[in-house]
Design a protein around this motif. Structure first.
Motif, PDB file in Angstrom:
ATOM      1  N   SER A  18       0.805  -1.218   0.000  1.00 38.94           N
ATOM      2  CA  SER A  18       0.000   0.000   0.000  1.00 38.94           C
ATOM      3  C   SER A  18       0.844   1.276   0.000  1.00 38.94           C
ATOM      4  O   SER A  18       0.283   2.371   0.001  1.00 38.94           O
ATOM      5  CB  SER A  18      -0.918   0.005   1.231  1.00 38.94           C
ATOM      6  N   ASN A 145      -2.256   8.312  -5.485  1.00 33.59           N
ATOM      7  CA  ASN A 145      -2.343   7.176  -4.578  1.00 33.59           C
ATOM      8  C   ASN A 145      -1.278   7.216  -3.477  1.00 33.59           C
ATOM      9  O   ASN A 145      -1.417   6.555  -2.455  1.00 33.59           O
ATOM     10  CB  ASN A 145      -2.244   5.864  -5.355  1.00 33.59           C
ATOM     11  N   ARG A 171      -5.287   3.592  -4.307  1.00 33.42           N
ATOM     12  CA  ARG A 171      -4.924   3.775  -2.911  1.00 33.42           C
ATOM     13  C   ARG A 171      -5.594   2.695  -2.079  1.00 33.42           C
ATOM     14  O   ARG A 171      -6.771   2.403  -2.247  1.00 33.42           O
ATOM     15  CB  ARG A 171      -5.377   5.149  -2.414  1.00 33.42           C
ATOM     16  N   ARG A 172      -4.845   2.067  -1.201  1.00 33.98           N
ATOM     17  CA  ARG A 172      -5.387   1.013  -0.368  1.00 33.98           C
ATOM     18  C   ARG A 172      -4.754   1.077   1.012  1.00 33.98           C
ATOM     19  O   ARG A 172      -3.711   1.705   1.210  1.00 33.98           O
ATOM     20  CB  ARG A 172      -5.125  -0.354  -0.998  1.00 33.98           C
ATOM     21  N   GLN A 174      -3.634  -1.518   4.263  1.00 32.71           N
ATOM     22  CA  GLN A 174      -3.429  -2.866   4.766  1.00 32.71           C
ATOM     23  C   GLN A 174      -3.640  -2.872   6.276  1.00 32.71           C
ATOM     24  O   GLN A 174      -3.275  -1.929   6.970  1.00 32.71           O
ATOM     25  CB  GLN A 174      -2.004  -3.336   4.481  1.00 32.71           C
ATOM     26  N   GLY A 186      -0.610   2.405   4.857  1.00 36.25           N
ATOM     27  CA  GLY A 186      -1.316   3.018   3.745  1.00 36.25           C
ATOM     28  C   GLY A 186      -1.642   4.460   4.052  1.00 36.25           C
ATOM     29  O   GLY A 186      -1.205   5.013   5.077  1.00 36.25           O
TER      30      GLY A 186
END
Length: 214
Positions: A18, A145, A171-172, A174, A186
């Motif tokens: 991420s 992101n 964009r993430r 974890q 992230g």
């Protein structure tokens, strides 16, 4: 270089997906005096926290984890990495010298604006491939992101970075567990963490404390 230098760290995690392209090793340093309002990682601020590690011990450990997990890059965040610029320079110099970063990129997150980062840590910047710079400003949502807020900028310093970071990513965040603590990696949008806490509460999971509320 590396002998006698010590780096204060908060945690090491892998694989991180991420905070940069591919599967990466994440290194969070401990200590930050910038203190951005709304920071999600206030647990990395306190200089008295974290663990002090000799650079000569950290280098083989990080190199082993890069190989063990077949990782493509190293992300350094915090805390404020450039507030430990001398030790970080020693770490990266030694890792490059032994070939641990060959074909791997290094991404650095700093809360300093790019112009100031160049003044504070020029030797660190010579050893990394990409830099996200600027303080987090919660009122200015990020448009990339890897940019948590709109004032931040990404600087690509090498051909490797210009190749790997050219492709937009989603964009993430974890979520994992370490020593009884829930840890996240992230760049959440404003309000995401509070929404996550409410979602967990609905499922019967209550947080004792949260770093973004400290």
């Amino acid at each position: 270089m590396g002998v006698g230098h010590r780096l204060k760290i908060n945690r090491i995690a892998a694989p991180v997906t991420s905070l940069g392209p591919g599967r990466r090793l994440g290194l969070w340093v401990q200590g930050c005096t910038i203190g951005c309002a709304g920071c999600a990682s206030t647990d990395t601020w306190e200089a008295a926290g974290g663990v002090v590690r000799p650079v000569e011990q950290l280098v083989p450990e990080l190199a082993d984890r890069l190989d063990q997990h077949e990782l493509s890059g190293l992300t350094i965040s915090g805390g404020e990495p450039l507030q430990q610029a001398t030790s970080l320079t020693a770490l990266l110099t030694r890792m490059r010298r032994i070939g641990a970063l060959e074909s791997r990129d290094v991404l650095l997150f700093t809360g300093y604006a790019w112009s100031r980062a160049q003044r504070i840590g020029p030797r660190v910047l010579d050893l990394v491939d990409a830099v996200v710079s600027g303080p987090y400003v919660a009122s200015r949502p990020g448009d990339g992101n890897l940019l948590a807020s709109g004032n931040q900028e990404m600087t690509l310093l090498t051909d490797l970075a210009r190749t790997r970071f050219a492709r937009p990513d989603t964009r993430r965040i974890q979520v994992g567990q370490s020593s009884g603590n829930l840890v996240m990696a992230g760049l959440p949008d404003a309000g995401d963490l509070d929404r996550f806490r409410l979602l967990m509460a609905k499922r019967g999971i209550e947080f004792g404390s949260a770093s973004w509320e400290a």
